[in-house]
Write an enzyme that holds these catalytic residues in place. Structure first.
Site, mmCIF file in Angstrom:
data_model
loop_
_atom_site.group_PDB
_atom_site.id
_atom_site.type_symbol
_atom_site.label_atom_id
_atom_site.label_comp_id
_atom_site.label_asym_id
_atom_site.label_seq_id
_atom_site.Cartn_x
_atom_site.Cartn_y
_atom_site.Cartn_z
ATOM 1 N N LEU A 130 0.921 -1.197 0.089
ATOM 2 C CA LEU A 130 -0.041 -0.090 -0.026
ATOM 3 C C LEU A 130 0.995 1.179 0.001
ATOM 4 C CD1 LEU A 130 -2.517 -1.042 2.635
ATOM 5 C CD2 LEU A 130 -2.712 -1.109 0.119
ATOM 6 N N ASP A 131 0.471 2.146 -0.824
ATOM 7 C CA ASP A 131 0.954 3.573 -0.775
ATOM 8 C C ASP A 131 1.094 4.155 0.755
ATOM 9 O OD1 ASP A 131 1.464 3.287 -3.266
ATOM 10 O OD2 ASP A 131 -0.202 4.668 -3.794
ATOM 11 N N ARG A 132 2.013 5.033 0.960
ATOM 12 C CA ARG A 132 2.100 5.740 2.378
ATOM 13 C C ARG A 132 0.861 6.253 2.833
ATOM 14 N NH1 ARG A 132 5.163 11.222 2.813
ATOM 15 N NH2 ARG A 132 3.027 12.147 2.280
ATOM 16 N N ASP A 133 -0.019 6.909 2.149
ATOM 17 C CA ASP A 133 -1.141 7.308 2.632
ATOM 18 C C ASP A 133 -2.308 6.489 2.267
ATOM 19 O OD1 ASP A 133 -0.090 9.978 3.148
ATOM 20 O OD2 ASP A 133 0.089 10.530 1.309
ATOM 21 N N THR A 134 -2.160 5.393 1.828
ATOM 22 C CA THR A 134 -3.208 4.503 1.837
ATOM 23 C C THR A 134 -3.334 3.569 3.341
ATOM 24 O OG1 THR A 134 -3.246 4.328 -0.612
ATOM 25 C CG2 THR A 134 -4.252 2.602 0.637
#
Length: 283
Positions: A130-134
């Site tokens: 997952l991406d950092r902000d997900t």
């Protein structure tokens, strides 16, 4: 060192160890090579890779394990969604990278997992990243064999993956499937775009309710392209609220995207495992 055992069935009688490991146990070619340095045993005795198996033999393999290099352990709260001998699934918070990377100073999920298993040696193998902000569910394999099986199922489309997202406005229709190819905008660019020469990407969305003129959506991924949800929702004119890359950038804010539900086949029991983690912005 991780061990796995298997009883040789009649249909595999007389084949060589590498073929047995690939056809029956399900090892990839790369893992078969690794086993050479761990060990292969037939009925308790070590054997070379030219050995043959016979009906009723008990084959045991040992996979060598190292420790993830360059990942420091950092103590932090770990929200465990599921754990057994082979898998741990955790709820990654927003604003936390999955892996360490150059230029990043934030604590990462990998570092937290290393601390969770310390002092035991551990290799961090995230199956879905997952991406950092997900935020949301990240599945981590505890050994190379489990990682190989889970990764192959993911690539073959065997996972059900559902997300919750807050998007701008109210799409019409309120339920639809977006089937639009995605490609990198330019070489070396992080940004992706819908483009005819891209890889096929399929996203299904359903509006759950409106929130202050925006929409809370359930989104099902049928493929797994980088930034797929963010690209597709922007493509139909409804980017994620506060999406700095595909929508309107608001200083100090970030988008709301949460991996809420994952369903997959357990690589050893064969059971379907369904994991759910509620988003903090669903209320």
């Amino acid at each position: 060192m991780k061990e796995f055992t298997s009883n040789v069935a009649p249909e595999y009688d007389g084949i060589k160890i590498p073929d047995y490991l690939k056809r029956c146990i399900g090892l990839s070619v790369s893992l078969v090579k690794k086993v050479k340095y761990g060990g292969v045993f037939i009925n308790g005795d070590p054997v070379h890779m030219r050995a043959l198996v016979h009906t009723g033999d008990i084959v045991r393999i040992e996979l060598p394990e190292n420790e993830s290099e360059g990942i420091r352990p950092i103590e932090m709260p770990i929200d465990i969604v599921y754990e057994d001998e082979y898998i741990i699934a955790v709820n990654k918070p927003r604003n936390m990278p999955t892996h360490p990377s150059k230029g990043n100073s934030l604590p990462t999920l990998a570092e937290g997992i290393m601390a969770y298993f310390a002092p035991e040696k551990f290799v961090f193998r995230a199956i879905n990243r997952l991406d950092r902000d997900t935020s949301g569910i990240v599945i981590i394999a505890k050994d190379a064999f489990t990682a190989d099986r889970l990764s192959r199922e993911l690539k073959s489309g065997g996972y059900l993956k559902k997300y919750i997202a807050l998007i701008e406005g109210a799409p019409s229709p309120s339920e639809a499937i977006i089937d639009a190819p995605i490609e990198r905008e330019a070489e070396g660019s992080m940004k992706r775009v819908v483009r005819a020469d891209g890889k096929r990407a399929v996203t299904e969305y359903r509006v759950i309710r409106t929130v202050c003129g925006n929409s809370l959506c359930e989104i099902t991924l049928h493929t797994g392209r980088t930034h797929q949800i963010r690209v597709h929702m922007a493509h139909i004119g409804h980017p994620l609220v506060n999406d700095f890359l595909y929508g309107e950038r608001i200083p100090g804010e970030t988008y709301r995207l949460h991996a809420r539900e994952i369903e997959f086949t357990h690589p050893f029991s064969g059971d379907r495992i369904r994991l759910i983690s509620k988003a903090d912005f669903e209320e």
